[in-house]
Scaffold this motif. Structure first.
Motif, mmCIF file in Angstrom:
data_model
loop_
_atom_site.group_PDB
_atom_site.id
_atom_site.type_symbol
_atom_site.label_atom_id
_atom_site.label_comp_id
_atom_site.label_asym_id
_atom_site.label_seq_id
_atom_site.Cartn_x
_atom_site.Cartn_y
_atom_site.Cartn_z
ATOM 1 N N ARG A 35 17.917 -2.204 0.521
ATOM 2 C CA ARG A 35 18.154 -2.658 1.858
ATOM 3 C C ARG A 35 18.594 -3.641 2.000
ATOM 4 N N GLY A 36 19.088 -4.098 1.269
ATOM 5 C CA GLY A 36 19.011 -5.785 1.285
ATOM 6 C C GLY A 36 18.487 -7.209 1.510
ATOM 7 N N VAL A 37 17.152 -6.592 1.096
ATOM 8 C CA VAL A 37 15.939 -6.912 0.734
ATOM 9 C C VAL A 37 15.864 -8.124 -0.427
ATOM 10 N N PRO A 38 16.286 -9.617 -0.936
ATOM 11 C CA PRO A 38 16.275 -10.176 -1.880
ATOM 12 C C PRO A 38 15.273 -9.433 -2.573
ATOM 13 N N VAL A 39 14.051 -9.803 -3.735
ATOM 14 C CA VAL A 39 13.082 -9.589 -3.781
ATOM 15 C C VAL A 39 12.751 -10.900 -5.047
ATOM 16 N N CYS A 40 11.089 -11.476 -5.063
ATOM 17 C CA CYS A 40 10.866 -11.926 -6.505
ATOM 18 C C CYS A 40 9.383 -10.969 -6.552
ATOM 19 N N ALA A 41 9.721 -10.853 -7.836
ATOM 20 C CA ALA A 41 8.655 -9.990 -8.583
ATOM 21 C C ALA A 41 6.888 -11.035 -9.550
ATOM 22 N N HIS A 42 6.295 -11.085 -8.231
ATOM 23 C CA HIS A 42 5.021 -12.394 -9.133
ATOM 24 C C HIS A 42 4.462 -11.474 -10.068
ATOM 25 N N LEU A 43 4.140 -12.254 -11.140
ATOM 26 C CA LEU A 43 3.294 -11.557 -12.127
ATOM 27 C C LEU A 43 2.699 -12.079 -12.746
ATOM 28 N N GLY A 44 1.813 -12.365 -13.830
ATOM 29 C CA GLY A 44 0.621 -13.045 -14.193
ATOM 30 C C GLY A 44 -0.399 -12.523 -13.817
ATOM 31 N N LEU A 45 -1.056 -14.269 -13.600
ATOM 32 C CA LEU A 45 -2.363 -14.631 -12.276
ATOM 33 C C LEU A 45 -1.372 -13.287 -10.782
ATOM 34 N N THR A 46 -1.984 -12.774 -10.340
ATOM 35 C CA THR A 46 -1.557 -12.265 -9.267
ATOM 36 C C THR A 46 -2.825 -13.055 -7.856
ATOM 37 N N ALA A 70 8.146 -5.986 5.130
ATOM 38 C CA ALA A 70 9.817 -7.143 4.714
ATOM 39 C C ALA A 70 10.860 -7.061 5.988
ATOM 40 N N GLY A 71 11.033 -6.569 6.352
ATOM 41 C CA GLY A 71 11.459 -6.572 7.263
ATOM 42 C C GLY A 71 11.261 -7.487 8.906
ATOM 43 N N ALA A 72 9.748 -7.734 8.593
ATOM 44 C CA ALA A 72 9.498 -8.723 9.837
ATOM 45 C C ALA A 72 9.565 -9.930 9.262
ATOM 46 N N LEU A 87 14.032 -14.657 1.115
ATOM 47 C CA LEU A 87 13.516 -14.053 -0.003
ATOM 48 C C LEU A 87 12.524 -13.223 -0.039
ATOM 49 N N VAL A 88 11.725 -12.081 -0.497
ATOM 50 C CA VAL A 88 10.422 -12.059 0.003
ATOM 51 C C VAL A 88 9.013 -11.851 -1.265
ATOM 52 N N LYS A 89 8.780 -12.253 -1.855
ATOM 53 C CA LYS A 89 7.323 -12.681 -2.794
ATOM 54 C C LYS A 89 6.925 -11.053 -2.512
ATOM 55 N N VAL A 90 6.981 -10.137 -3.771
ATOM 56 C CA VAL A 90 5.466 -9.610 -3.853
ATOM 57 C C VAL A 90 4.838 -9.579 -5.113
ATOM 58 N N GLU A 91 3.758 -8.986 -4.601
ATOM 59 C CA GLU A 91 2.592 -9.016 -6.049
ATOM 60 C C GLU A 91 2.733 -7.553 -6.765
ATOM 61 N N GLY A 92 2.576 -7.203 -8.054
ATOM 62 C CA GLY A 92 2.514 -6.445 -8.331
ATOM 63 C C GLY A 92 3.368 -5.658 -9.903
ATOM 64 N N ALA A 143 0.892 -1.045 0.236
ATOM 65 C CA ALA A 143 -0.014 -0.257 -0.037
ATOM 66 C C ALA A 143 0.695 0.884 -0.342
ATOM 67 N N THR A 144 1.443 1.082 0.787
ATOM 68 C CA THR A 144 2.906 1.921 0.900
ATOM 69 C C THR A 144 4.383 1.855 1.277
ATOM 70 N N THR A 145 5.301 2.356 0.777
ATOM 71 C CA THR A 145 6.854 2.253 0.668
ATOM 72 C C THR A 145 7.187 2.106 2.223
ATOM 73 N N GLU A 146 6.813 3.121 2.991
ATOM 74 C CA GLU A 146 6.566 2.580 4.257
ATOM 75 C C GLU A 146 6.205 1.631 4.876
ATOM 76 N N ARG A 147 5.623 0.803 4.308
ATOM 77 C CA ARG A 147 4.504 0.165 5.079
ATOM 78 C C ARG A 147 4.978 -1.320 4.210
ATOM 79 N N LEU A 148 5.840 -1.512 3.080
ATOM 80 C CA LEU A 148 6.456 -2.295 2.423
ATOM 81 C C LEU A 148 7.442 -3.120 2.965
ATOM 82 N N LEU A 149 8.426 -1.612 3.251
ATOM 83 C CA LEU A 149 9.555 -2.029 4.182
ATOM 84 C C LEU A 149 9.393 -2.871 5.397
ATOM 85 N N SER A 150 7.910 -2.373 6.338
ATOM 86 C CA SER A 150 8.244 -2.557 7.520
ATOM 87 C C SER A 150 7.758 -4.231 7.347
#
Ligand code: KIV
Length: 263
Positions: A129-140, A100-102, A110-115, A91-98
């Motif tokens: 900030r050192g958090v590796p990301v998997c981006a989920h595409l197609g059917l989300t 992902a930190g949790a 590795l965290v996965k995010v849809e979008g 919803a916001t970058t602040e929430r995303l970082l917080s």
């Protein structure tokens, strides 16, 4: 199993050796999956459907995901642990970082995010900030109500080109892995060939660098309509671990997915 890292997945891609991924929600099944050689475990927000009985992944909370991540982290052995950011974490970058930190504190590697392409900024901030990301595409699945159901994406050439373009944008922003769900096999192949990072597919054809399934589907215990891309590996196995091993071996030998599992 030797510890699997992002470098392992990159090396597998370079060697054209497919890798196996499976969802896991607790320590015991995570251990069995690791023993069977599964390279990546995902604490998916599919837990909202297969564990909690909801019709979608939307009700899953950050606390739910953190709890299951801690369970899986204790049992997983050498598999790489990927974890889903739940609905509205972006919803916001602040929430995303917080959020992902949790997840990272709970044991995610590795965290996965849809979008789509608009997630580039968030992915840039996470990777910075050192958090590796998997981006989920197609059917989300988190946008299922907007999509009008669990439908194949990218069937027409315009939408297929958009998905490929979004994947390129998100890799440029820092995504280390792309996950493609429910797209034609031709698009799964095109995205995998176009990108240097590993591409994991579910219902995306045989040519993605890795394959993932929901554990309950591999064990044939899902009720309701069975999606075309799943296979019950327990049907011919003599134990849960044997079913996981058969799935792993079939992915490695490119026997799974077969044409009947593809779009
Ligand atoms: O939540 C999940 O299990 C997933 C898989 C379907 C890839 O995202």
């Amino acid at each position: 199993m030797k510890t699997v890292t992002l470098s392992t997945l990159k090396a597998r891609k370079q060697a054209s050796e497919p890798f196996s991924c499976l969802t896991a929600y607790d320590a015991t099944f995570a251990h069995a999956a690791g023993e069977a050689g599964i390279e990546v475990l995902l604490v998916g927000d599919s837990l909202g459907m297969v564990l909690q009985g909801h019709p979608s992944t939307l009700p899953v909370t950050l606390d739910d995901i953190c709890y299951h991540t801690r369970c899986v982290a204790r049992g997983k052995g050498g598999s790489l642990l990927m974890v889903d950011l739940p609905f509205m974490s972006n919803a916001t970058t602040e929430r995303l970082l917080s959020d992902a930190g949790a997840l990272m504190r709970a044991g995610a590697e590795l965290v996965k995010v849809e979008g789509e392409a608009w997630m580039a900024e968030g992915i840039r901030e996470l990777t910075r900030r050192g958090v590796p990301v998997c981006a989920h595409l197609g059917l989300t699945p988190q946008t299922v109500y907007q999509l009008g159901g669990y439908k194949v994406q990218g069937r027409d050439s315009e939408r297929a080109a958009q998905i490929l373009e979004d994947a390129r944008t998100l890799v440029e922003a820092g995504a280390s892995v792309i996950l493609l769900e429910c797209v034609p096999a031709s698009l799964g192949r095109a995205v995998s060939e176009a990108l240097e990072v590993p591409v994991i597919g579910i219902g995306a054809g045989p040519d993605t660098d890795g394959q993932i399934l929901v554990m309950h589907d591999v064990l044939g215990v899902t009720h309701g309509r069975t999606p075309r891309f799943v296979k019950n590996f327990l049907a011919e196995a003599d134990s849960v671990e044997d079913a996981f091993r058969r799935y792993h071996d079939d992915v490695k030998a490119r026997r799974f997915p077969a044409p009947e599992h593809c779009f």
